[in-house]
Motif scaffolding. Structure first.
Motif, short mmCIF file in Angstrom:
data_model
loop_
_atom_site.label_atom_id
_atom_site.label_comp_id
_atom_site.label_asym_id
_atom_site.label_seq_id
_atom_site.Cartn_x
_atom_site.Cartn_y
_atom_site.Cartn_z
N SER A 197 -7.10 -1.86 17.67
CA SER A 197 -8.41 -1.27 17.93
C SER A 197 -9.12 -0.83 16.65
N ASP A 198 -8.35 -0.64 15.59
CA ASP A 198 -8.94 -0.24 14.31
C ASP A 198 -8.74 -1.38 13.33
N PRO A 199 -9.81 -2.10 12.95
CA PRO A 199 -9.68 -3.24 12.04
C PRO A 199 -9.17 -2.84 10.65
N GLU A 200 -9.30 -1.57 10.31
CA GLU A 200 -8.84 -1.10 9.01
C GLU A 200 -7.42 -0.54 9.06
N ALA A 201 -6.80 -0.60 10.24
CA ALA A 201 -5.49 0.01 10.42
C ALA A 201 -4.44 -0.53 9.46
N ASP A 202 -4.38 -1.87 9.35
CA ASP A 202 -3.38 -2.47 8.48
C ASP A 202 -3.55 -2.03 7.03
N LYS A 203 -4.82 -1.95 6.61
CA LYS A 203 -5.09 -1.53 5.23
C LYS A 203 -4.65 -0.07 5.02
N LYS A 204 -4.97 0.78 6.01
CA LYS A 204 -4.59 2.19 5.91
C LYS A 204 -3.08 2.35 5.88
N ARG A 205 -2.41 1.59 6.74
CA ARG A 205 -0.95 1.69 6.79
C ARG A 205 -0.33 1.22 5.47
N ALA A 206 -0.88 0.18 4.90
CA ALA A 206 -0.35 -0.35 3.63
C ALA A 206 -0.50 0.68 2.53
N ILE A 207 -1.66 1.35 2.49
CA ILE A 207 -1.90 2.37 1.47
C ILE A 207 -0.91 3.52 1.61
N LEU A 208 -0.73 4.01 2.85
CA LEU A 208 0.18 5.11 3.09
C LEU A 208 1.63 4.73 2.80
N GLN A 209 2.00 3.51 3.15
CA GLN A 209 3.36 3.06 2.88
C GLN A 209 3.62 2.97 1.38
N ALA A 210 2.60 2.54 0.63
CA ALA A 210 2.74 2.47 -0.83
C ALA A 210 2.89 3.86 -1.43
N VAL A 211 2.11 4.83 -0.91
CA VAL A 211 2.19 6.21 -1.39
C VAL A 211 3.58 6.78 -1.12
N LEU A 212 4.10 6.54 0.10
CA LEU A 212 5.42 7.03 0.46
C LEU A 212 6.51 6.39 -0.40
N ALA A 213 6.40 5.10 -0.63
CA ALA A 213 7.40 4.39 -1.44
C ALA A 213 7.42 4.94 -2.86
N LYS A 214 6.24 5.22 -3.41
CA LYS A 214 6.15 5.75 -4.76
C LYS A 214 6.73 7.15 -4.83
N ALA A 215 6.43 7.97 -3.81
CA ALA A 215 6.94 9.34 -3.78
C ALA A 215 8.47 9.35 -3.69
N ARG A 216 9.02 8.49 -2.87
CA ARG A 216 10.47 8.44 -2.72
C ARG A 216 11.14 7.92 -3.97
N ALA A 217 10.54 6.94 -4.62
CA ALA A 217 11.11 6.41 -5.87
C ALA A 217 11.09 7.48 -6.95
N LYS A 218 10.02 8.25 -6.98
CA LYS A 218 9.90 9.33 -7.98
C LYS A 218 10.97 10.37 -7.74
N ARG A 219 11.18 10.74 -6.47
CA ARG A 219 12.19 11.75 -6.16
C ARG A 219 13.59 11.27 -6.50
N GLN A 220 13.88 10.01 -6.20
CA GLN A 220 15.21 9.46 -6.47
C GLN A 220 15.49 9.35 -7.97
N SER A 221 14.43 9.17 -8.75
CA SER A 221 14.62 9.05 -10.19
C SER A 221 14.51 10.38 -10.90
N GLY A 222 14.46 11.46 -10.13
CA GLY A 222 14.37 12.78 -10.74
C GLY A 222 13.00 13.14 -11.22
N GLY A 223 11.97 12.52 -10.65
CA GLY A 223 10.60 12.86 -11.01
C GLY A 223 10.06 12.12 -12.20
N GLN A 224 10.77 11.05 -12.65
CA GLN A 224 10.32 10.34 -13.83
C GLN A 224 9.41 9.17 -13.54
N ALA A 225 9.32 8.75 -12.30
CA ALA A 225 8.47 7.60 -11.98
C ALA A 225 7.02 7.97 -12.11
N SER A 226 6.19 7.01 -12.50
CA SER A 226 4.77 7.29 -12.67
C SER A 226 3.96 6.46 -11.69
#
Length: 226
Positions: A197-226
């Motif tokens: 129903s939302d044509p932008e849904a896939d784009k929004k989900r991709a952005i949020l998934q990328a943000v989450l992946a980056k946050a998790r990678a940063k946490r696993q590396s001890g906060g060194q990821a940029s």
């Protein structure tokens, strides 16, 4: 009967701690390093001279000289001049409660809250002056108070403990904030429609998934990821 092997300590680390004990723990950065321990490490590695601590002055240089086996020399004038201990003083009439000085103080010597006047605890202030540059209204001065003019070894060690406590608190607060934002992103991701129903849904989900992946990678590396 077995016993666990003890890993010998790096001699540079041992020397660094010994040199750090000689320093006044003002964390003022006048030496050109981010604090007393980084300066001590630089000296231990032969990368910094022993005369770069104006707050410590001749007494500190004499201690460092004895540890390093190097000749005593005057304080490097490019680092500043040795003066009696001065205390930061906040003008209550001009303070706007921005908290920038509180964030800059390395030893938690400034009290106050957002949009409320701040004050300096004179007995805890190291005189580092780090609170002055970030003040947007220029309401902080360094004043000489005779009863607070001395800075003892005991005070130095107590200041170092406060700095360590502050640093641990900041790390904990950062972790809590990261966890909060990650949870918020997950809830947002779950709320996005999957029914097309939302044509932008896939784009929004991709952005949020990328943000989450980056946050998790940063946490696993001890906060060194940029």
């Amino acid at each position: 009967m077995s016993s666990s092997a003890t890993i010998p300590e790096n001699p540079i680390d041992t020397l660094s701690r010994t040199l750090d004990d000689c320093l006044p723990q003002t964390q003022c950065t006048q030496c050109g390093y981010e604090g007393c321990l980084p300066y001590a490490k630089a000296m231990a590695q032969g990368q910094a001279d022993l005369n770069r601590c104006p707050p410590g002055g001749d007494a500190t240089i004499a201690k460092l000289s004895a540890v390093l086996g190097l000749p005593v020399k005057p304080v490097d004038p490019s680092c500043g001049a040795t003066i009696e201990r001065h205390i930061a003083s906040i003008n209550p009439e001009h303070c706007i409660g921005c908290t920038l000085c509180i964030k800059a103080c390395p030893v938690d010597a400034i009290i106050g809250s957002n949009k409320h006047r701040h004050a300096v605890i004179a007995s805890l202030c190291t005189g580092c002056e780090l609170c002055i540059p970030p003040c947007p209204v220029d309401c902080i001065d360094m004043v000489f108070i005779p009863q607070h003019s001395e800075w003892t070894t005991e005070q130095a060690f107590e200041a170092r403990e406060r700095m360590h406590g502050r640093n641990k608190r900041l790390v904990r607060q950062k972790q809590e904030q990261d966890e909060f934002l990650e949870g918020k992103a997950i809830r947002k991701l779950d709320s996005i429609a999957h029914d097309g129903s939302d044509p932008e849904a896939d784009k929004k989900r991709a952005i949020l998934q990328a943000v989450l992946a980056k946050a998790r990678a940063k946490r696993q590396s001890g906060g060194q990821a940029s």
